[in-house]
Design an enzyme around this catalytic site. Structure first.
Site, short mmCIF file in Angstrom:
data_model
loop_
_atom_site.label_atom_id
_atom_site.label_comp_id
_atom_site.label_asym_id
_atom_site.label_seq_id
_atom_site.Cartn_x
_atom_site.Cartn_y
_atom_site.Cartn_z
N ASP A 105 0.82 -1.20 0.00
CA ASP A 105 0.00 0.00 0.00
C ASP A 105 0.86 1.26 0.00
O ASP A 105 0.58 2.23 -0.72
CB ASP A 105 -0.92 -0.01 1.23
CG ASP A 105 -2.27 0.60 0.94
OD1 ASP A 105 -2.62 0.72 -0.25
OD2 ASP A 105 -2.99 0.95 1.90
N ASP A 140 -9.12 -2.17 2.48
CA ASP A 140 -8.90 -1.55 3.78
C ASP A 140 -9.93 -2.00 4.81
O ASP A 140 -9.81 -1.68 6.00
CB ASP A 140 -8.95 -0.02 3.65
CG ASP A 140 -7.88 0.49 2.70
OD1 ASP A 140 -6.79 -0.10 2.67
OD2 ASP A 140 -8.14 1.47 1.97
#
Length: 371
Positions: free
Chosen positions: A186, A265
């Protein structure tokens, strides 16, 4: 860097609803995963069993995710219609999976007759299931026509729940390895991809709209009502809320802007929560319900993880407000969820057991999990 007083914008309706939705989806996904696992154990349904990741599979997730990200970055316009069609099928299946327990509960509560209609793929198919499938297909069709953000969120949440229920982590060792790899993944694709590819790959892919195949077909056939069918679609790979929700708008933005959070997420931390919840269930040696968890009947690991997730998500949103730049949410979510669980288990001298995991006990097959 913006002054700290601008963090008051996190109290506006859009970020508050985003945070509450993300926490609820993550928590609910973990519970659905636990219930689904116990259902398959109880019914000995091997075909519907979840996939438990091993070390090599866990390492392949960030690699394959990176390849998919690059493919969509360079070829999104070419494959967008195919991607939309595939997403529609996956969304209908996920909706059916999510609402099946609710339909079963209602059927048992009211004693409704549910005759078998046919058998498909060696499984019985009842009238209630047929009606539910039609409703799910109708919901997906409505999304294809309108592209409304509420329908987008509904489909995205169902995909997240189905993913967490079917893809499992066996122990904290593999869970930590996966989370750390996705932590690096990420950060790289949000902060450093522009140096290598000339644009922020993660943001570019997340904000692209896909071509609507329904609009293309209607246009080629010159069907009436073409103006009612949206030409571009936001794919349900994220949940999104308009910044002007209930009138709140951040300075310097337009009313058309949305606050977004990727499904990853929510899904990745939910896999950790599902692992922790199963550990709590196995350690308690008795039935766990939402009512029992806050009491002495549960080990409360789940509450530390949920609290950590909430704090990490708020921190990520706050960093976005202060920096006016996209933030890799896992940069904040991984330490805030993994850290408290590992620390607490070490203090309770249960880290070794949680780290290595253990096979499910056959003596507990008759115990159920009530939600």
């Amino acid at each position: 860097m913006e002054p700290l007083w601008k963090l008051v914008y996190l109290l506006e309706p859009a970020p508050v609803v985003l945070i509450l939705t993300a926490v609820a989806v993550t928590f609910g996904s973990a519970f659905r995963a636990l219930n689904y696992g116990k259902e398959t154990e109880r019914n000995r349904d091997i075909s519907g069993a979840s996939i438990t990741l091993d070390k090599s599979q866990a390492l392949m997730i960030p690699i394959m995710s990176s390849c998919s990200l690059l493919l969509m970055f360079y070829l999104f316009s070419s494959v967008s219609q195919l991607l939309t069609a595939f997403t529609a099928v996956a969304s209908a299946s996920s909706l059916f999976f999510c609402f099946s327990p609710c339909v079963t509960y209602m059927k048992l509560q009211f004693g409704l007759a549910d005759p078998f209609l046919s058998r498909c793929c060696s499984k019985a198919f009842t009238r209630t299931q047929a009606m539910l499938l039609l409703a799910c297909c109708g919901t997906v069709s409505a999304w294809l026509i309108t592209g409304h953000w509420i329908l987008n969120n509904l489909l995205g949440i169902s995909i997240c729940v189905a993913f967490v229920s079917h893809i499992r982590l066996p122990n904290m060792k593999i869970c930590a390895m996966l989370l750390v790899c996705l932590f690096v993944y990420d950060i790289f694709w949000v902060f450093y991809s522009e140096r290598f590819f000339g644009a922020n790959v993660m943001v570019s892919v997340a904000t692209q709209q896909a071509s609507n195949p329904v609009h293309t077909v209607a246009n080629s056939l010159s069907l009436p009502g073409l103006e009612l069918i949206t030409k571009k679609l936001e794919l349900p790979v994220k949940i999104m809320f308009p910044r002007h929700l209930l009138g709140g708008v951040l300075p310097g933005t337009t009313a058309a802007d949305f606050m977004m959070l990727g499904l990853g997420d929510m899904a990745i931390p939910a896999m950790l929560l599902a692992l922790i919840l199963y550990f709590d269930y196995r350690k308690s040696r008795e039935m766990i319900s939402l009512v029992d968890l806050p009491s002495s009947k549960g080990h409360k690991y789940i509450w530390y993880a949920v609290t950590g997730y909430t704090v990490g998500l708020i921190t990520a949103l706050a960093a976005g407000v202060l920096s006016h730049a996209p933030q890799p949410a896992l940069l904040y979510l991984v330490p805030s969820t993994l850290g408290p669980v590992i620390l607490l288990s070490w203090m309770r001298r249960e880290l070794a057991e949680l780290w290595e995991g253990s096979p499910p006990s056959t003596s507990n097959k008759d115990r159920t999990v009530e939600v």
